[in-house]
Design a protein around this motif. Structure first.
Motif, mmCIF file in Angstrom:
data_model
loop_
_atom_site.group_PDB
_atom_site.id
_atom_site.type_symbol
_atom_site.label_atom_id
_atom_site.label_comp_id
_atom_site.label_asym_id
_atom_site.label_seq_id
_atom_site.Cartn_x
_atom_site.Cartn_y
_atom_site.Cartn_z
ATOM 1 N N UNK A 201 -12.465 21.937 24.990
ATOM 2 C CA UNK A 201 -12.317 20.513 24.689
ATOM 3 C C UNK A 201 -11.003 20.310 23.960
ATOM 4 N N UNK A 202 -10.161 19.444 24.516
ATOM 5 C CA UNK A 202 -8.873 19.159 23.889
ATOM 6 C C UNK A 202 -9.040 18.118 22.789
ATOM 7 N N UNK A 203 -8.113 18.127 21.858
ATOM 8 C CA UNK A 203 -8.167 17.164 20.762
ATOM 9 C C UNK A 203 -7.785 15.774 21.226
ATOM 10 N N UNK A 204 -8.028 14.802 20.391
ATOM 11 C CA UNK A 204 -7.686 13.409 20.710
ATOM 12 C C UNK A 204 -6.205 13.277 21.041
ATOM 13 N N UNK A 205 -5.921 12.628 22.173
ATOM 14 C CA UNK A 205 -4.548 12.361 22.567
ATOM 15 C C UNK A 205 -3.802 13.548 23.136
ATOM 16 N N UNK A 206 -4.462 14.707 23.272
ATOM 17 C CA UNK A 206 -3.776 15.907 23.752
ATOM 18 C C UNK A 206 -3.867 16.076 25.276
ATOM 19 N N UNK A 207 -4.812 15.424 25.898
ATOM 20 C CA UNK A 207 -5.001 15.598 27.344
ATOM 21 C C UNK A 207 -5.402 14.261 27.956
ATOM 22 N N UNK A 208 -4.626 13.815 28.948
ATOM 23 C CA UNK A 208 -4.902 12.520 29.573
ATOM 24 C C UNK A 208 -6.049 12.603 30.573
ATOM 25 N N UNK A 209 -6.170 13.751 31.250
ATOM 26 C CA UNK A 209 -7.178 13.899 32.296
ATOM 27 C C UNK A 209 -7.812 15.274 32.210
ATOM 28 N N UNK A 210 -9.116 15.341 32.357
ATOM 29 C CA UNK A 210 -9.803 16.630 32.306
ATOM 30 C C UNK A 210 -9.392 17.505 33.477
ATOM 31 N N UNK A 211 -9.447 18.826 33.251
ATOM 32 C CA UNK A 211 -9.008 19.795 34.251
ATOM 33 C C UNK A 211 -10.182 20.606 34.769
ATOM 34 N N UNK A 212 -10.243 20.756 36.072
ATOM 35 C CA UNK A 212 -11.244 21.620 36.700
ATOM 36 C C UNK A 212 -10.589 22.984 36.910
#
Length: 235
Positions: A201-212
């Motif tokens: 789980x990325x932190x707030x604002x660190x990732x715009x879209x989840x990665x598969x």
């Protein structure tokens, strides 16, 4: 000889030919199933032509015009049948551009199921997944060692990013950052489903879209990437 008798004679001859050529599978070099379809179309075409001639008796230009119209309709129908697979692929490609992540489920020759993802307009493969029963749109990333959820998506599935321990160093489009370990009870794409998938789980604002990433993709039977298609097979 009446028209009905002519139709019955044509059908009778055609059926006799199909019976005689049942073992060979072909009649006049045409596959029997295709010859059968042609057989019932011929009487229909004959009756249509008779109707056109009767309705336009004495008016040759009108007869020719109506024949040309029927020929164009028949040609369009035949072309649609012959190129049905091409039209289907075009439609799927168009829908993939309009609805990124839409998966097409097909049955393989072995009876298994295969999912086809078409490349989106942005040049990436995207997938509409279900994580713990919640819809999550993901970017397919074979370079990511794990499934990575954005903070917003983590909240959607019931996790609380603010309570997680961010001890894993990861690289994102925004540079180096930290992520937290998580375990997904279930992750599925169409009919392909896996349980207990490790994720980050990325932190707030660190990732715009989840990665598969590969913590899910590596469990598949096969993963085949072509120019504009990504094929996922269960087993």
């Amino acid at each position: 000889m009446s028209r009905l008798v002519v139709v019955l004679v044509v059908l009778g001859i055609g059926l006799a030919l199909l019976i005689l050529n049942n073992d060979t599978g072909q009649t006049f070099g045409i596959e029997n199933d295709q010859f059968g379809r042609l057989l019932y179309l011929l009487p229909i075409a004959g009756l249509l032509s008779v109707g056109v001639l009767n309705a336009s008796r004495g008016n040759l230009p009108l007869v020719l015009r109506q024949i040309a119209i029927w020929l164009a309709i028949i040609l369009a129908l035949v072309s649609g049948y012959l190129y049905r697979d091409d039209f289907r692929r075009f439609g799927e490609r168009l829908l993939a551009g309009l609805m990124p992540g839409r998966a097409v489920v097909v049955t393989t020759s072995e009876g298994g199921q295969e999912i086809i993802l078409h490349k989106s307009m942005n040049g990436h493969f995207e997938a509409n997944t279900q994580v713990n029963g919640i819809a999550v749109h993901m970017l397919v990333d074979t370079g990511a060692s794990s499934v990575v959820l954005s903070a917003n998506d983590a909240r959607k599935i019931g996790l609380h990013p603010e309570n997680l321990n961010y001890t894993v160093t990861v690289m994102t489009a925004n540079g180096r950052t930290t992520a937290a370990h998580a375990m997904l009870s279930e992750l599925s794409i169409g009919p392909i489903s896996r349980s207990n998938i490790p994720a980050l789980v990325a932190g707030d604002g660190q990732l715009d879209q989840s990665l598969l990433g590969m913590s899910f993709l590596s469990t598949l039977g096969s993963l085949q990437m072509q120019t504009d298609e990504l094929r996922l097979r269960d087993w």
